[in-house]
Design a protein around this motif. Structure first.
Motif, short mmCIF file in Angstrom:
data_model
loop_
_atom_site.label_atom_id
_atom_site.label_comp_id
_atom_site.label_asym_id
_atom_site.label_seq_id
_atom_site.Cartn_x
_atom_site.Cartn_y
_atom_site.Cartn_z
N ASP A 84 0.83 -1.20 0.00
CA ASP A 84 0.00 0.00 0.00
C ASP A 84 0.87 1.25 0.00
OD1 ASP A 84 0.45 1.12 2.68
OD2 ASP A 84 -0.69 -0.56 3.47
N LEU A 85 0.27 2.37 -0.29
CA LEU A 85 0.98 3.64 -0.37
C LEU A 85 0.82 4.43 0.92
CD1 LEU A 85 0.01 4.67 -4.03
CD2 LEU A 85 2.01 3.38 -3.23
N LEU A 86 0.56 3.71 2.01
CA LEU A 86 0.28 4.35 3.29
C LEU A 86 1.21 3.83 4.38
CD1 LEU A 86 -3.47 4.11 2.62
CD2 LEU A 86 -2.48 6.26 3.41
N ASP A 87 2.39 3.38 3.98
CA ASP A 87 3.40 2.91 4.94
C ASP A 87 2.94 1.70 5.74
OD1 ASP A 87 5.42 5.04 4.41
OD2 ASP A 87 3.85 6.33 5.20
N GLY A 88 2.21 0.81 5.08
CA GLY A 88 1.89 -0.49 5.69
C GLY A 88 0.86 -0.43 6.80
N ALA A 143 -8.78 -3.77 -5.26
CA ALA A 143 -8.18 -4.01 -6.58
C ALA A 143 -7.34 -2.83 -7.05
CB ALA A 143 -9.28 -4.29 -7.60
N GLY A 144 -7.21 -1.82 -6.21
CA GLY A 144 -6.48 -0.62 -6.60
C GLY A 144 -4.97 -0.77 -6.44
N ASP A 145 -4.30 0.35 -6.41
CA ASP A 145 -2.83 0.34 -6.37
C ASP A 145 -2.28 0.61 -4.98
OD1 ASP A 145 -3.47 2.96 -6.02
OD2 ASP A 145 -2.44 3.70 -7.81
N GLY A 146 -3.13 0.58 -3.97
CA GLY A 146 -2.66 0.77 -2.61
C GLY A 146 -2.89 2.15 -2.06
N ARG A 147 -3.59 3.00 -2.81
CA ARG A 147 -3.82 4.35 -2.30
C ARG A 147 -4.97 4.41 -1.31
NH1 ARG A 147 -5.01 7.71 -7.60
NH2 ARG A 147 -3.34 6.33 -8.32
N SER A 148 -5.76 3.33 -1.18
CA SER A 148 -6.83 3.25 -0.21
C SER A 148 -6.84 1.87 0.41
CB SER A 148 -8.19 3.54 -0.86
OG SER A 148 -9.24 3.44 0.08
N VAL A 149 -6.96 1.80 1.74
CA VAL A 149 -6.95 0.52 2.45
C VAL A 149 -8.22 0.44 3.30
CG1 VAL A 149 -5.75 -0.98 4.07
CG2 VAL A 149 -4.43 0.50 2.52
N ARG A 206 -4.97 7.88 0.59
CA ARG A 206 -4.10 9.00 0.22
C ARG A 206 -4.98 10.10 -0.38
NH1 ARG A 206 1.44 8.13 -0.79
NH2 ARG A 206 1.38 10.23 -1.70
N ALA A 207 -5.30 11.10 0.41
CA ALA A 207 -6.15 12.18 -0.07
C ALA A 207 -5.50 12.95 -1.21
CB ALA A 207 -6.49 13.13 1.09
N ASP A 208 -4.18 13.02 -1.19
CA ASP A 208 -3.49 13.76 -2.25
C ASP A 208 -3.51 13.03 -3.59
OD1 ASP A 208 -1.80 11.82 -1.03
OD2 ASP A 208 -0.03 12.78 -1.90
N LEU A 209 -3.81 11.72 -3.59
CA LEU A 209 -3.89 10.94 -4.81
C LEU A 209 -5.33 10.59 -5.18
CD1 LEU A 209 -0.94 8.44 -4.17
CD2 LEU A 209 -0.88 10.65 -5.36
N ASP A 210 -6.26 11.11 -4.41
CA ASP A 210 -7.68 10.82 -4.57
C ASP A 210 -8.34 11.92 -5.41
OD1 ASP A 210 -9.90 9.00 -3.25
OD2 ASP A 210 -10.69 11.05 -3.19
N PRO A 211 -9.47 11.64 -6.07
CA PRO A 211 -10.20 12.71 -6.76
C PRO A 211 -10.51 13.90 -5.86
CG PRO A 211 -11.07 10.60 -7.44
CD PRO A 211 -10.07 10.31 -6.35
N LEU A 212 -10.57 13.66 -4.55
CA LEU A 212 -10.77 14.75 -3.60
C LEU A 212 -9.76 15.87 -3.78
CD1 LEU A 212 -11.90 16.00 -0.95
CD2 LEU A 212 -10.38 14.45 0.30
N ALA A 213 -8.54 15.52 -4.19
CA ALA A 213 -7.47 16.51 -4.30
C ALA A 213 -7.78 17.61 -5.31
CB ALA A 213 -6.16 15.81 -4.68
N ARG A 214 -8.73 17.34 -6.20
CA ARG A 214 -9.14 18.38 -7.16
C ARG A 214 -10.03 19.44 -6.52
NH1 ARG A 214 -9.71 13.70 -10.71
NH2 ARG A 214 -11.95 13.64 -10.34
N HIS A 215 -10.46 19.20 -5.28
CA HIS A 215 -11.43 20.08 -4.64
C HIS A 215 -10.88 20.85 -3.45
CE1 HIS A 215 -14.78 18.38 -7.01
NE2 HIS A 215 -14.09 17.25 -6.92
N TYR A 216 -9.60 20.67 -3.14
CA TYR A 216 -9.00 21.44 -2.05
C TYR A 216 -7.50 21.57 -2.32
CZ TYR A 216 -6.62 17.61 0.44
OH TYR A 216 -5.78 16.59 0.81
N ALA A 217 -6.84 22.43 -1.55
CA ALA A 217 -5.40 22.65 -1.75
C ALA A 217 -4.62 21.51 -1.11
CB ALA A 217 -4.99 23.99 -1.14
#
Length: 285
Positions: free
Chosen positions: A97-101, A160-166, A184-195
């Protein structure tokens, strides 16, 4: 996606700069009263080694199936062999995962009991999660009610994703009692809606049993999980949540857990309250 009573979360913010200015002032004011902090804003800690006898005892207790668990407010369909009794290898995600295990984060001691985040295994956890999603309070915000296949499709998309959500089951004193998504909020579609900032980490929470709601347990666990994120992910400076602005109990729980309200944001499926827990303010809020 989610809130304490149940709901998905997203968020965005046009007021981040003003919040950041206030945060910096609060941190400066607190300087010298909260312990020593390093240049990166993280608190210095002492590296203490537990006695070998105590480590052995802890290891023995963690591998021992818990038939007792919590007896109050226990869900009738919960197995007496909780997910924490599963061998460690079984807890690993099918990818890194992309969240340090998350599977290796370990337990957190809370006023409500010993809490673990255990990554979902579909064959084991789907019936319980699906039943939680069909509770009216959860269904209103998560929108995953109906047959088990509805919940299954949602959870499989993450597995089935790449590890950005667990997706995880929250286990309190041996009893599965909540559903979580750590992402990972920074890799989520959410990131398009906030800084968004690199390594922003988002949380979604559904407290499953009705008896576990409305008594402060949600905010207790939110604080514990936010602390886990900041402790296990040194590159993460903020924990993000985006409950539906209409879900007042959820927003209140995040505030009680040390999150600050940052902005109202319009997302594809809701108007959300962007909630932020800052590493630099975690000892103050």
């Amino acid at each position: 996606m989610s809130g304490v009573g149940g709901e998905p979360d997203f968020d965005a913010d046009a007021t981040e700069e003003a919040d950041a200015t206030e945060d910096a002032g609060a941190v400066k004011k607190a300087e010298g009263t909260e312990g020593t902090e390093g240049a990166d804003g993280t608190a210095d800690t002492m590296d203490l080694r537990l006695p070998d006898e105590l480590l052995a005892l802890i290891a023995e207790e963690e591998t021992e199936p818990s038939g007792s668990g919590r007896t109050d407010n226990q869900d009738s369909a919960v197995s007496l062999a909780p997910p924490t009794a599963t061998p460690r290898a079984d807890l690993r995600m099918p990818y890194d995962d992309l969240l340090d295990g998350v599977a290796e984060w370990g337990p957190a001691a809370t006023p409500g009991g010993l809490f673990h985040l255990v990554p979902v295994r579909m064959e084991r956890d789907l019936p319980l999660i699906s039943r939680w999603m069909n509770d009216p309070a959860a269904a209103e915000f998560w929108k995953l009610s109906g047959s088990a296949s509805v919940t299954e499709d949602h959870v499989r998309d993450q597995l089935a994703g790449d590890g950005r959500s667990v997706p995880c089951v929250g286990v309190l004193d041996g009893t599965p009692m909540s559903y979580w998504e750590i992402y990972r909020a920074d890799l989520d579609p959410l990131a398009r809606h906030y800084a968004a900032r690199p390594h922003d980490t988002g949380v979604h929470l559904l407290v499953g049993a009705v008896a576990d709601r409305g008594r402060g347990l949600g905010s207790t666990l939110l604080r514990a999980v936010a602390d886990l994120v900041l402790a296990r992910r040194p590159s993460c400076a903020r924990v993000i949540a985006e409950p539906d602005i209409r879900n007042t109990p959820s927003v209140a729980a995040f505030l009680t857990a040390g999150f600050r309200f940052s902005a109202e944001v319009d997302l594809p499926d809701k108007r959300a309250a962007l909630m932020v827990r800052d590493r630099s303010l975690r000892h103050l809020l």
